[in-house]
Design a protein around this motif. Structure first.
Motif, PDB file in Angstrom:
ATOM      1  N   THR A  85       9.120  -2.394  -0.293  1.00  0.00           N
ATOM      2  CA  THR A  85       8.950  -3.231  -1.478  1.00  0.00           C
ATOM      3  C   THR A  85       9.379  -2.474  -2.731  1.00  0.00           C
ATOM      4  O   THR A  85      10.090  -3.015  -3.588  1.00  0.00           O
ATOM      5  CB  THR A  85       7.492  -3.730  -1.591  1.00  0.00           C
ATOM      6  OG1 THR A  85       7.166  -4.450  -0.388  1.00  0.00           O
ATOM      7  CG2 THR A  85       7.306  -4.631  -2.788  1.00  0.00           C
ATOM      8  N   ALA A  86       8.980  -1.215  -2.843  1.00  0.00           N
ATOM      9  CA  ALA A  86       9.378  -0.398  -3.996  1.00  0.00           C
ATOM     10  C   ALA A  86      10.888  -0.209  -4.037  1.00  0.00           C
ATOM     11  O   ALA A  86      11.496  -0.258  -5.120  1.00  0.00           O
ATOM     12  CB  ALA A  86       8.674   0.955  -3.950  1.00  0.00           C
ATOM     13  N   PRO A 106       0.806  -1.209   0.000  1.00  0.00           N
ATOM     14  CA  PRO A 106       0.000   0.000   0.000  1.00  0.00           C
ATOM     15  C   PRO A 106       0.852   1.278   0.000  1.00  0.00           C
ATOM     16  O   PRO A 106       0.334   2.363  -0.219  1.00  0.00           O
ATOM     17  CB  PRO A 106      -0.816  -0.117   1.291  1.00  0.00           C
ATOM     18  CG  PRO A 106       0.023  -0.964   2.190  1.00  0.00           C
ATOM     19  CD  PRO A 106       0.759  -1.913   1.286  1.00  0.00           C
ATOM     20  N   ARG A 107       2.150   1.117   0.239  1.00  0.00           N
ATOM     21  CA  ARG A 107       3.045   2.288   0.277  1.00  0.00           C
ATOM     22  C   ARG A 107       3.839   2.374  -1.030  1.00  0.00           C
ATOM     23  O   ARG A 107       4.737   1.572  -1.266  1.00  0.00           O
ATOM     24  CB  ARG A 107       4.002   2.193   1.455  1.00  0.00           C
ATOM     25  CG  ARG A 107       3.280   2.199   2.803  1.00  0.00           C
ATOM     26  CD  ARG A 107       4.231   2.263   3.976  1.00  0.00           C
ATOM     27  NE  ARG A 107       5.215   1.192   3.945  1.00  0.00           N
ATOM     28  CZ  ARG A 107       6.384   1.225   4.566  1.00  0.00           C
ATOM     29  NH1 ARG A 107       6.725   2.276   5.290  1.00  0.00           N
ATOM     30  NH2 ARG A 107       7.215   0.211   4.498  1.00  0.00           N
ATOM     31  N   ASP A 146      -4.179  -0.124  -5.466  1.00  0.00           N
ATOM     32  CA  ASP A 146      -4.843   1.018  -6.090  1.00  0.00           C
ATOM     33  C   ASP A 146      -6.030   0.619  -6.961  1.00  0.00           C
ATOM     34  O   ASP A 146      -6.679   1.481  -7.548  1.00  0.00           O
ATOM     35  CB  ASP A 146      -3.839   1.792  -6.958  1.00  0.00           C
ATOM     36  CG  ASP A 146      -2.724   2.419  -6.136  1.00  0.00           C
ATOM     37  OD1 ASP A 146      -2.883   2.563  -4.907  1.00  0.00           O
ATOM     38  OD2 ASP A 146      -1.679   2.751  -6.727  1.00  0.00           O
ATOM     39  N   LEU A 147      -6.295  -0.671  -7.063  1.00  0.00           N
ATOM     40  CA  LEU A 147      -7.334  -1.150  -7.974  1.00  0.00           C
ATOM     41  C   LEU A 147      -8.662  -1.395  -7.264  1.00  0.00           C
ATOM     42  O   LEU A 147      -8.691  -1.895  -6.145  1.00  0.00           O
ATOM     43  CB  LEU A 147      -6.895  -2.465  -8.626  1.00  0.00           C
ATOM     44  CG  LEU A 147      -5.636  -2.417  -9.470  1.00  0.00           C
ATOM     45  CD1 LEU A 147      -5.314  -3.814  -9.980  1.00  0.00           C
ATOM     46  CD2 LEU A 147      -5.798  -1.454 -10.637  1.00  0.00           C
ATOM     47  N   PRO A 148      -9.763  -1.086  -7.954  1.00  0.00           N
ATOM     48  CA  PRO A 148     -11.065  -1.494  -7.431  1.00  0.00           C
ATOM     49  C   PRO A 148     -11.267  -2.967  -7.807  1.00  0.00           C
ATOM     50  O   PRO A 148     -11.486  -3.292  -8.971  1.00  0.00           O
ATOM     51  CB  PRO A 148     -12.047  -0.577  -8.168  1.00  0.00           C
ATOM     52  CG  PRO A 148     -11.363  -0.253  -9.460  1.00  0.00           C
ATOM     53  CD  PRO A 148      -9.883  -0.285  -9.167  1.00  0.00           C
ATOM     54  N   LEU A 149     -11.122  -3.842  -6.843  1.00  0.00           N
ATOM     55  CA  LEU A 149     -11.212  -5.265  -7.144  1.00  0.00           C
ATOM     56  C   LEU A 149     -12.038  -5.989  -6.111  1.00  0.00           C
ATOM     57  O   LEU A 149     -12.277  -5.489  -5.015  1.00  0.00           O
ATOM     58  CB  LEU A 149      -9.812  -5.883  -7.279  1.00  0.00           C
ATOM     59  CG  LEU A 149      -8.722  -5.461  -6.288  1.00  0.00           C
ATOM     60  CD1 LEU A 149      -8.860  -6.175  -4.978  1.00  0.00           C
ATOM     61  CD2 LEU A 149      -7.377  -5.721  -6.905  1.00  0.00           C
TER      62      LEU A 149
END
Length: 189
Positions: A16-17, A10-11, A41-44
């Protein structure tokens, strides 16, 4: 080579990045196409186990119409899929696990042996953790290995970075960056 990174942190600028930046550096230098999908960031939505996907043999056929469908299309089109995420409560973060769950739709069970629409796909795993490698990251790795085996994909390996602190310390860790770049190079072989 088309590389798809399915990122589950989420960051956007988290550990992770930071680790992915070093892992992907060799591919970027070599001019490979890299696309990153940020699952958070996705609507899933999760799988409803309606089995509509089992009525279609050559396409996923999922009845859910959300952002996961296009992601599955990207997985099918990629040469290499990298699953990357931090450990959340001894496993995969919910958004990326949702994508994994929805990959049920690429398995077709009305034939024996079952057909897999992503069979042979190259995959890799990148896991970051605040704890050590045996404090949840191990469970995430086992899930990945079981998935890859069941989907008849080809694992290109896994990279676990444990005991991480804040992202600035992760960026400054020269040995971690060296290991990450080496792993990234191995993905291109």
């Amino acid at each position: 080579m088309k590389i798809l990174v399915i990122q589950g942190s989420p960051r956007p600028q988290g550990n992770t990045a930071c680790v992915l930046e070093a892992i992907l550096a060799p591919a970027r230098s070599a001019g490979h196409a890299i696309e990153e999908v940020r699952a958070c960031d996705l609507p899933l939505h999760g799988c409803t186990e309606c089995f509509a996907c089992q009525e279609v043999m050559d396409e996923p056929g999922c009845s859910r119409q959300d952002a996961v469908g296009p992601v599955i299309g990207k997985i099918r089109a990629a040469d290499l899929v990298i699953w990357a995420f931090p450990v959340f409560c001894w496993g995969w973060p919910a958004p990326i696990k949702c994508v994994l769950d929805r990959l049920y739709s690429v398995h077709k069970f009305k034939v024996d042996p079952h057909k897999v629409l992503i069979e042979g796909k190259k995959m890799a795993l990148v896991v970051t953790a605040g704890g050590d490698e045996y404090d949840g990251a191990d469970v995430a790795v086992i899930t990945y290995e079981k998935f890859v085996a069941f989907a008849r994909c080809k694992s290109q390996g896994r990279f676990v970075a444990g005991s991480l602190g804040d992202p600035e310390a992760t960026k400054a860790d020269v040995e971690l960056a060296r290991r990450a770049r080496k792993f990234g190079e191995s993905l291109l072989a």
